[in-house]
Design a protein around this motif. Structure first.
Motif, PDB file in Angstrom:
ATOM      1  N   VAL A   1       0.911  -1.253   0.034  1.00 30.85           N
ATOM      2  CA  VAL A   1       0.135  -0.086  -0.069  1.00 30.85           C
ATOM      3  C   VAL A   1       0.936   1.187  -0.089  1.00 30.85           C
ATOM      4  N   GLU A   2       1.846   1.292   0.900  1.00 34.42           N
ATOM      5  CA  GLU A   2       2.733   2.606   1.199  1.00 34.42           C
ATOM      6  C   GLU A   2       3.323   2.612  -0.292  1.00 34.42           C
TER       7      GLU A   2
ATOM      8  N   VAL B   1       4.844   5.344  -5.666  1.00 38.23           N
ATOM      9  CA  VAL B   1       4.828   5.153  -7.262  1.00 38.23           C
ATOM     10  C   VAL B   1       3.859   5.891  -7.826  1.00 38.23           C
ATOM     11  N   ARG B   2       2.477   5.888  -7.377  1.00 42.90           N
ATOM     12  CA  ARG B   2       1.513   6.439  -8.224  1.00 42.90           C
ATOM     13  C   ARG B   2       1.786   8.065  -8.193  1.00 42.90           C
ATOM     14  N   GLY B   3       2.348   8.586  -7.152  1.00 44.66           N
ATOM     15  CA  GLY B   3       2.551  10.076  -7.084  1.00 44.66           C
ATOM     16  C   GLY B   3       3.744  10.270  -8.062  1.00 44.66           C
ATOM     17  N   GLU B   4       4.826   9.620  -8.186  1.00 44.20           N
ATOM     18  CA  GLU B   4       5.860   9.847  -8.921  1.00 44.20           C
ATOM     19  C   GLU B   4       5.448   9.606 -10.423  1.00 44.20           C
TER      20      GLU B   4
ATOM     21  N   ASP C   1      15.409  -0.139  -0.932  1.00 43.86           N
ATOM     22  CA  ASP C   1      14.368   0.619  -0.553  1.00 43.86           C
ATOM     23  C   ASP C   1      13.789   1.435  -1.803  1.00 43.86           C
ATOM     24  N   TYR C   2      12.497   1.611  -1.598  1.00 42.30           N
ATOM     25  CA  TYR C   2      11.877   2.559  -2.661  1.00 42.30           C
ATOM     26  C   TYR C   2      12.707   3.754  -2.906  1.00 42.30           C
ATOM     27  N   SER C   3      12.874   4.167  -4.213  1.00 43.67           N
ATOM     28  CA  SER C   3      13.334   5.436  -4.386  1.00 43.67           C
ATOM     29  C   SER C   3      12.360   5.953  -5.814  1.00 43.67           C
TER      30      SER C   3
END
Length: 314
Positions: free
Chosen positions: A97-98, A103-106, A144-146
């Motif tokens: 979810v997080e 991702v959606r915002g980027e 980590d997400y980037s």
């Protein structure tokens, strides 16, 4: 979105259709088709040779799969291998979810920035980004997400029809970029790059220092993410055609970065700090073939100066 594996040996990408292609493009396409249509064995070395001069938009995704080793050259078990990749991807957990929210915002920012290029479907592509990136991070808890992952993923979403193909190619490239030895040596690689920059273009290097430009900010991003964040998308596609054709593209990449600086030198020296920073973080469109040729010249120039080139790895 998960689609069944393609049965044919070639596929087209969802780019804009070209009308009346130039003769050299037609001949180039014929060269690729001759290799791709082989029923027994795909000569990947020939694909590499052709790819260095650019890959036609319609078959870029298919060629990249061979260059990245996702598609195997031996066609005797082609369907079995594709089915296995499809099934393997389908079984991966894609829920996060997080990460999906980030991702959606980027992706929305990326679509807004590249709206004029019209390379992605704004309705269907966000779901592909979310699924692929979440699947990768769920399988690689050490990463980590980037936001850079969205830019790295974009060329594969643009060039490939099947989500599991996007994932397979994205996985290959990100695994390379996040290789532990590369991650741990990023500061050394930046230092070496800046040393070459100071040697080759002392006036521009000193100008950056006079303007108190944070070279670490842009140089680190350039070196780590293959300019996916900075170059216009069309330029990234052309550059990656060359990179995926090379066995040592990670080691060649810094010379491309130096070639870009040399290409933009006059323009950069007319700008002030904030304007320089903006240009370095959002590079203008440029002729990638000329940049690559200049990069080879710069590599030879550095070899002549230093006697050899040391590859910085941990």
């Amino acid at each position: 979105m998960t689609s069944s594996p393609p049965l044919s040996s070639s596929s087209s990408s969802p780019g804009r259709r070209r009308t009346s292609p130039p003769l050299h493009s037609t001949l180039l396409r014929e060269d690729f088709d001759e290799v791709l249509e082989s029923e027994v064995f795909v000569d990947v070395n020939r694909l590499r040779k052709y790819a260095r001069h650019g890959i036609p938009d319609e078959i870029r995704g298919e060629v990249w799969k061979f260059l990245l080793g996702v598609e195997k050259p031996d066609r005797s078990s082609e369907f079995t291998q594709r089915r296995a990749r499809f099934e393997s991807y389908r079984e991966i957990d894609k829920e996060n979810v997080e990460t999906s929210k980030r991702v959606r915002g980027e992706v929305n920012r990326y679509l807004t920035r590249t709206k004029k290029e019209c390379l992605l479907d704004p309705h269907s592509s966000p779901a592909i980004f979310e699924a692929v990136i979440c699947a990768y991070l769920n399988c690689n808890n050490n990463i980590d997400y980037s936001p850079a992952l969205v830019q790295i993923c974009a060329p594969f979403v643009i060039t490939m029809k099947s989500e599991h193909d996007v994932f397979s190619c994205f996985e290959r490239l990100v695994n390379t970029l996040y290789e532990p030895s590369l991650e741990s040596s990023i500061n050394k690689r930046v230092a070496q790059f800046l040393s070459y920059f100071r040697t080759l273009m002392p006036e521009l290097y000193n100008y950056f220092e006079d303007e108190e430009l944070d070279v670490g900010e842009w140089a680190s991003s350039w070196l780590r993410f293959l300019l996916a964040k900075e170059l216009p998308t069309a330029c990234v596609l052309s550059l990656w055609d060359v990179y995926f054709s090379l066995p040592d593209f990670i080691d060649f990449h810094p010379f491309v970065c130096l070639a870009i600086l040399r290409h933009l030198k006059d323009s950069l020296e007319d700008l002030e700090q904030s304007e320089i920073r903006s240009m370095l973080l959002r590079l203008p469109k440029m002729n990638i073939s000329r940049i690559v040729s200049q990069a080879y010249n710069i590599r030879s120039e550095i070899q002549a100066r230093y006697g050899s080139i040391t590859t910085v790895r941990a």
